[in-house]
Design a protein around this motif. Structure first.
Motif, PDB file in Angstrom:
ATOM      1  N   ARG A 139       0.856  -1.185   0.000  1.00  0.00           N
ATOM      2  CA  ARG A 139       0.000   0.000   0.000  1.00  0.00           C
ATOM      3  C   ARG A 139       0.895   1.240   0.000  1.00  0.00           C
ATOM      4  O   ARG A 139       1.850   1.322   0.787  1.00  0.00           O
ATOM      5  CB  ARG A 139      -0.919   0.025   1.231  1.00  0.00           C
ATOM      6  CG  ARG A 139      -2.040  -1.009   1.197  1.00  0.00           C
ATOM      7  CD  ARG A 139      -2.875  -0.936   2.475  1.00  0.00           C
ATOM      8  NE  ARG A 139      -4.085  -1.765   2.387  1.00  0.00           N
ATOM      9  CZ  ARG A 139      -4.128  -3.054   2.638  1.00  0.00           C
ATOM     10  NH1 ARG A 139      -3.013  -3.690   2.994  1.00  0.00           N
ATOM     11  NH2 ARG A 139      -5.260  -3.723   2.532  1.00  0.00           N
ATOM     12  N   LEU A 140       0.557   2.204  -0.865  1.00  0.00           N
ATOM     13  CA  LEU A 140       1.333   3.437  -0.968  1.00  0.00           C
ATOM     14  C   LEU A 140       0.437   4.636  -0.684  1.00  0.00           C
ATOM     15  O   LEU A 140      -0.710   4.687  -1.127  1.00  0.00           O
ATOM     16  CB  LEU A 140       1.947   3.592  -2.366  1.00  0.00           C
ATOM     17  CG  LEU A 140       2.869   2.475  -2.864  1.00  0.00           C
ATOM     18  CD1 LEU A 140       3.360   2.791  -4.282  1.00  0.00           C
ATOM     19  CD2 LEU A 140       4.049   2.289  -1.923  1.00  0.00           C
ATOM     20  N   ALA A 141       0.994   5.592   0.038  1.00  0.00           N
ATOM     21  CA  ALA A 141       0.313   6.870   0.275  1.00  0.00           C
ATOM     22  C   ALA A 141       1.280   7.978  -0.141  1.00  0.00           C
ATOM     23  O   ALA A 141       2.004   8.551   0.685  1.00  0.00           O
ATOM     24  CB  ALA A 141      -0.076   7.014   1.743  1.00  0.00           C
ATOM     25  N   GLY A 142       1.321   8.224  -1.461  1.00  0.00           N
ATOM     26  CA  GLY A 142       2.193   9.266  -1.990  1.00  0.00           C
ATOM     27  C   GLY A 142       3.670   8.947  -1.936  1.00  0.00           C
ATOM     28  O   GLY A 142       4.506   9.840  -2.101  1.00  0.00           O
ATOM     29  N   HIS A 143       4.012   7.691  -1.702  1.00  0.00           N
ATOM     30  CA  HIS A 143       5.397   7.280  -1.503  1.00  0.00           C
ATOM     31  C   HIS A 143       5.927   6.579  -2.749  1.00  0.00           C
ATOM     32  O   HIS A 143       5.160   5.933  -3.474  1.00  0.00           O
ATOM     33  CB  HIS A 143       5.481   6.330  -0.307  1.00  0.00           C
ATOM     34  CG  HIS A 143       6.824   6.291   0.352  1.00  0.00           C
ATOM     35  ND1 HIS A 143       7.215   7.222   1.288  1.00  0.00           N
ATOM     36  CD2 HIS A 143       7.870   5.447   0.205  1.00  0.00           C
ATOM     37  CE1 HIS A 143       8.433   6.945   1.703  1.00  0.00           C
ATOM     38  NE2 HIS A 143       8.859   5.865   1.051  1.00  0.00           N
ATOM     39  N   PRO A 144       7.238   6.678  -3.031  1.00  0.00           N
ATOM     40  CA  PRO A 144       7.785   5.931  -4.176  1.00  0.00           C
ATOM     41  C   PRO A 144       7.649   4.427  -3.963  1.00  0.00           C
ATOM     42  O   PRO A 144       7.705   3.940  -2.833  1.00  0.00           O
ATOM     43  CB  PRO A 144       9.259   6.372  -4.216  1.00  0.00           C
ATOM     44  CG  PRO A 144       9.546   6.989  -2.906  1.00  0.00           C
ATOM     45  CD  PRO A 144       8.255   7.529  -2.390  1.00  0.00           C
TER      46      PRO A 144
END
Length: 414
Positions: free
Chosen positions: A295-300
């Motif tokens: 899961r990504l929240a604005g992360h590379p």
């Protein structure tokens, strides 16, 4: 003070007395070679004598004169030393000294006392003055030396205080770093986890980069890498709070889809400014099934090393935490082999420049570094440090931002 004879100075030139409230004849000397002294004295005769003493010794001192504390307040700009009479029309004794110490900023302070007040001079030094002089007991050489020594003592005091402040910041940063960079909470030997953290070049202060690893079941491992925008104590402290909150949520068994929304609530309630945001990447490893949920929240995105190839995990980017609350989208990653590595990192690793232009390393550039034949000879524990070294080499110097990495590997690792 003893009134000097008028005549030639030490250099053979005629002595020019300091005009009351005026400048020395050395006023045009470069700032590094002269002192700017403010005499606060309401007795015109004593002020004249101070000027005569300094002129006689060719003292290279620029003298300003103020007859009251209120006038001194207006003439305090760029003063190296204040020579203060303790008996002024608008301030008496130590009260005047305390006011001068408060307004003098980085200037040294010497006090002038009468013979009957010599004990007051000793108390004045205890209050913060650099020295005291007794009227009638100093000549030009002694006066000049006392003023210069007072300035040097003040500079030494300021440097010692700055050094102490740096030491305190470093100690505070070390405490925060321990909170940001915990020991992985895991017992499994099915995978190996290697961690890395390096502060950027921002005044030797750590920022808000953080990571954590938690094992909740024999077959389950949770990992997080995050970055709070900004640098300094406040951002680092917020990073610690987010890391601890994430660990508590995972250990408490909060449903996967609810973890990042809960972490966002912590961020929004604890941040000092509404503009503060964070990026986060989480990975849940199912060791028995040899799969992961990212899961990504604005992360590379994490990078997958497997079968001799390197590829970014194509998980949806998601929104930054703290901008507009929204659930992140899970991406299921199936490992095709038992020999793989997953690299999670903060954007400080990929924001360095490539050559002299404005091009950034970015995710494709990082993938290219991991695909270089040279890294095949680098052991997995040393791989994060090797990556930073190569990124700095390409950047032409140290990376500006903090770098945090988690490298989790299974089997041969690549």
């Amino acid at each position: 003070m003893t009134r000097p004879h008028r005549g030639a100075g030490l250099a053979g030139s005629p002595v020019v007395p300091y005009p009351h409230g005026g400048l020395a004849r050395h006023a045009n000397l470069p700032p590094g070679e002269r002192l700017r002294v403010l005499l606060v004295e309401d007795d015109e005769g004593d002020a004249f004598l101070v000027g005569e003493l300094l002129a006689e010794t060719n003292s290279m001192i620029e003298l300003l004169v103020a007859t009251s504390l209120s006038e001194a307040r207006q003439r305090m700009t760029d003063v190296d030393c204040v020579l203060l009479d303790l008996g002024l029309p608008d301030a008496q004794g130590l009260d005047g000294l305390r006011q001068v110490l408060e307004m003098s900023s980085g200037a040294a302070v010497c006090v002038l006392t009468g013979r009957s007040d010599e004990h007051l001079g000793i108390v004045a030094v205890a209050e913060g003055a650099q020295d005291y002089l007794v009227k009638g007991q100093v000549d030009g050489v002694l006066l000049t030396r006392a003023l210069r020594y007072a300035v040097e003592r003040k500079r030494a005091d300021v440097n010692a205080r700055r050094l102490r402040e740096v030491e305190l910041r470093q100690a505070e940063s070390a405490r925060l770093e321990r909170g940001l960079l915990p020991q992985p909470l895991m017992s499994t030997d099915q995978v190996a986890v290697h961690t890395f953290y390096r502060p950027g070049r921002h005044a030797a202060l750590i920022g808000g980069d953080f990571f954590d690893v938690v094992q909740t079941r024999p077959d389950r491992l949770d990992l997080i890498v995050g970055d709070v925008c900004g640098h300094g104590v406040d951002e680092a402290a917020l990073g610690v709070e987010l890391r601890v909150a994430w660990r508590a949520l995972v250990l408490a068994g909060v449903p996967d889809d609810e973890v990042l929304p809960a972490l966002e609530q912590v961020l929004m309630s604890e941040r000092r400014l509404q503009e503060i945001f964070a990026t986060v990447a989480t990975t849940r490893l199912d060791l028995d099934a040899n799969r992961a949920t990212v899961r990504l929240a604005g992360h590379p995105p994490p990078l997958l090393l497997a079968g001799g190839r390197v590829a970014p995990v194509p998980a949806p980017g998601g929104l930054l935490l703290g901008v507009r609350p929204r659930r992140s989208i899970a991406y299921d990653l199936e490992f095709d082999t038992d020999d793989w590595s997953l690299l999670m990192y903060t954007d400080g690793l990929i924001e360095g420049r490539v050559g002299a232009g404005n091009e950034r390393l970015d995710v494709p550039g990082l993938s290219g570094l991991l695909d270089e034949p040279a890294n095949r000879d680098v052991s997995l524990p040393d791989l994060p440090a090797w990556l930073v070294g190569r990124a700095e080499q390409i950047n032409g110097g140290p990376l500006a931002d903090d770098v945090a990495m988690l490298l989790v590997s299974r089997g041969g690792g690549r």
